[in-house]
Design an enzyme around this catalytic site. Structure first.
Site, PDB file in Angstrom:
ATOM      1  N   ASP A   1       0.822  -1.207   0.000  1.00 23.86           N
ATOM      2  CA  ASP A   1       0.000   0.000   0.000  1.00 23.86           C
ATOM      3  C   ASP A   1       0.859   1.262   0.000  1.00 23.86           C
ATOM      4  OD1 ASP A   1      -2.333   1.368  -0.064  1.00 23.86           O
ATOM      5  OD2 ASP A   1      -3.009   0.788   1.937  1.00 23.86           O
ATOM      6  N   GLY A   2       0.345   2.301  -0.632  1.00 22.10           N
ATOM      7  CA  GLY A   2       1.008   3.600  -0.567  1.00 22.10           C
ATOM      8  C   GLY A   2       1.517   4.124  -1.898  1.00 22.10           C
TER       9      GLY A   2
ATOM     10  N   GLY B   1      -0.152   5.375  -4.395  1.00 25.00           N
ATOM     11  CA  GLY B   1      -0.829   6.620  -4.753  1.00 25.00           C
ATOM     12  C   GLY B   1      -0.260   7.803  -3.978  1.00 25.00           C
TER      13      GLY B   1
ATOM     14  N   HIS C   1       2.418   3.377  -9.124  1.00 27.30           N
ATOM     15  CA  HIS C   1       2.301   1.927  -9.337  1.00 27.30           C
ATOM     16  C   HIS C   1       3.548   1.386 -10.024  1.00 27.30           C
ATOM     17  CE1 HIS C   1      -1.640   1.903  -7.715  1.00 27.30           C
ATOM     18  NE2 HIS C   1      -2.228   2.537  -8.712  1.00 27.30           N
TER      19      HIS C   1
ATOM     20  N   SER D   1      -6.759  -6.631  -5.033  1.00 25.38           N
ATOM     21  CA  SER D   1      -7.802  -7.231  -4.206  1.00 25.38           C
ATOM     22  C   SER D   1      -9.111  -7.312  -4.975  1.00 25.38           C
ATOM     23  CB  SER D   1      -7.998  -6.421  -2.918  1.00 25.38           C
ATOM     24  OG  SER D   1      -8.858  -5.328  -3.156  1.00 25.38           O
TER      25      SER D   1
ATOM     26  N   GLU E   1     -11.635  -6.136  -4.142  1.00 20.56           N
ATOM     27  CA  GLU E   1     -12.327  -4.846  -3.979  1.00 20.56           C
ATOM     28  C   GLU E   1     -11.693  -3.730  -4.819  1.00 20.56           C
ATOM     29  OE1 GLU E   1     -11.712  -6.931  -1.218  1.00 20.56           O
ATOM     30  OE2 GLU E   1     -13.790  -7.565  -1.468  1.00 20.56           O
ATOM     31  N   ASN E   2     -10.499  -4.002  -5.352  1.00 25.84           N
ATOM     32  CA  ASN E   2      -9.829  -2.965  -6.148  1.00 25.84           C
ATOM     33  C   ASN E   2     -10.570  -2.640  -7.447  1.00 25.84           C
ATOM     34  OD1 ASN E   2      -6.424  -3.895  -5.194  1.00 25.84           O
ATOM     35  ND2 ASN E   2      -7.716  -2.238  -4.408  1.00 25.84           N
TER      36      ASN E   2
ATOM     37  N   ARG F   1     -12.076   0.850  -8.077  1.00 29.02           N
ATOM     38  CA  ARG F   1     -11.302   2.037  -8.479  1.00 29.02           C
ATOM     39  C   ARG F   1     -11.715   2.475  -9.877  1.00 29.02           C
ATOM     40  NH1 ARG F   1      -5.333   1.804  -5.804  1.00 29.02           N
ATOM     41  NH2 ARG F   1      -6.045   1.090  -3.769  1.00 29.02           N
TER      42      ARG F   1
ATOM     43  N   ARG G   1       2.255  -4.610   6.968  1.00 36.22           N
ATOM     44  CA  ARG G   1       1.339  -3.639   6.367  1.00 36.22           C
ATOM     45  C   ARG G   1       2.100  -2.326   6.197  1.00 36.22           C
ATOM     46  NH1 ARG G   1      -4.574  -2.838   4.930  1.00 36.22           N
ATOM     47  NH2 ARG G   1      -4.062  -1.067   3.641  1.00 36.22           N
TER      48      ARG G   1
ATOM     49  N   LEU H   1      -6.525  -5.238   8.240  1.00 36.47           N
ATOM     50  CA  LEU H   1      -6.184  -6.389   7.403  1.00 36.47           C
ATOM     51  C   LEU H   1      -6.661  -6.223   5.964  1.00 36.47           C
ATOM     52  CD1 LEU H   1      -6.707  -9.642   9.506  1.00 36.47           C
ATOM     53  CD2 LEU H   1      -4.626  -8.933   8.326  1.00 36.47           C
TER      54      LEU H   1
HETATM   55  C1  IPE Z   1      -1.153   0.275  -4.144  1.00 36.27           C
HETATM   56  O1  IPE Z   1      -1.288   1.414  -3.398  1.00 36.27           O
HETATM   57  C2  IPE Z   1      -2.270  -0.727  -3.989  1.00 36.27           C
HETATM   58  C3  IPE Z   1      -2.634  -1.450  -5.231  1.00 36.27           C
HETATM   59  C4  IPE Z   1      -3.890  -1.663  -5.561  1.00 36.27           C
HETATM   60  C5  IPE Z   1      -1.600  -1.955  -6.128  1.00 36.27           C
HETATM   61  P1  IPE Z   1      -2.544   2.417  -3.457  1.00 36.27           P
HETATM   62  O2  IPE Z   1      -2.910   2.677  -4.875  1.00 36.27           O
HETATM   63  O3  IPE Z   1      -3.628   1.882  -2.591  1.00 36.27           O
HETATM   64  O4  IPE Z   1      -1.883   3.720  -2.815  1.00 36.27           O
HETATM   65  P2  IPE Z   1      -2.567   4.792  -1.838  1.00 36.27           P
HETATM   66  O5  IPE Z   1      -3.248   4.043  -0.742  1.00 36.27           O
HETATM   67  O6  IPE Z   1      -3.518   5.595  -2.672  1.00 36.27           O
HETATM   68  O7  IPE Z   1      -1.398   5.600  -1.363  1.00 36.27           O
HETATM   69 MG    MG Z   2      -4.219   2.200  -0.647  1.00 38.10          MG
END
Ligand code: IPE
Ligand code: MG
Length: 222
Positions: free
Chosen positions: A2-3, A5, A19, A47, A49-50, A53, A170, A177
């Protein structure tokens, strides 16, 4: 992982740049993990759930998967890595599924390191599929409901042939989680870091491994 973005935002870059930097981090960590004695590493790449987006971001993530992660096959071989997948990845686009299957097949004999990628993965979805499979066997009269045991459930999960999870890392300061390995997390240790995934380095991984080594695991005993 995560992170991505937030990493991009801090640099006034589009999310895709984050990414892409995340893919670089994957490359680094896949090389570093076996060096640190880690036998199995699972990356939560996408995921179930992704899909919520924006369509453009989903399509960017899928192209990264197509063009980068799978282009790493030679690298996986060079590292003696076996690729495994968890999640409902078979419902991705047919060309992606075909490539993934080929990658899993061609690395199947590698034994030095196991790289597991959670793709279109959700812990609740995984448990739902497991329950459906077990209920199907019960409906067919193969098993009685009373035969259902934790072991049987475990054997029906996507992780059936993997070792128990030792440590969940994490990144990016989140402390939840997010539907990752819900069943398997029962006795996993957890480690949280503010480091954004694109900045995650071998040193961060070592820090996590050292923290893990200092934990006392009792599994409910004393
Ligand atoms: C990557 O980070 C997660 C993926 C789906 C690959 P994010 O895209 O969730 O980054 P943030 O949370 O916006 O910083
Ligand atoms: Mg994220």
């Amino acid at each position: 992982m995560d992170g991505n973005g937030r990493w991009a935002k801090a640099r006034h870059l589009p999310r895709l740049a984050g990414h892409r930097a995340g893919v670089e981090a994957v490359r680094r960590i896949v090389r570093a993990a076996p060096r640190l004695g880690i036998e199995t590493l699972t990356l939560y790449a996408f995921s179930s759930e992704n899909w919520r987006r924006p369509a453009e971001e989903v399509s960017d993530l899928m192209s990264l998967l197509r063009h980068h992660l799978l282009a790493e096959l030679d690298e996986l071989h060079a590292n003696g890595a076996r690729l495994s997948l968890i999640g409902d990845w078979r419902s991705l686009k047919p060309d992606v599924v075909e490539r993934l299957e080929a990658a899993v097949r061609s690395t199947a004999a590698n034994e030095r390191f196991r790289l597991v990628v959670a793709l279109n993965y959700g812990g609740q979805d995984e448990l739902t599929r497991a329950v459906q499979a077990i209920a199907g066997r019960a409906a067919a009269g193969e098993i009685a409901p009373a035969d259902i045991s934790p072991q049987m459930i475990e054997n029906s999960l996507d992780t059936a042939d993997l070792q128990p999870v030792d440590l969940i890392i994490r990144t990016s300061g989140e402390q939840r989680l997010s539907n990752f390995l819900l069943w398997q997390a029962a006795y996993a240790e957890m480690w949280f870091t503010p480091v954004l995934w694109p900045d995650f380095s071998e040193a961060t991984l070592r820090e996590a491994a050292e923290a893990f080594a200092g934990r006392e695991r009792r599994y409910g005993g004393r």
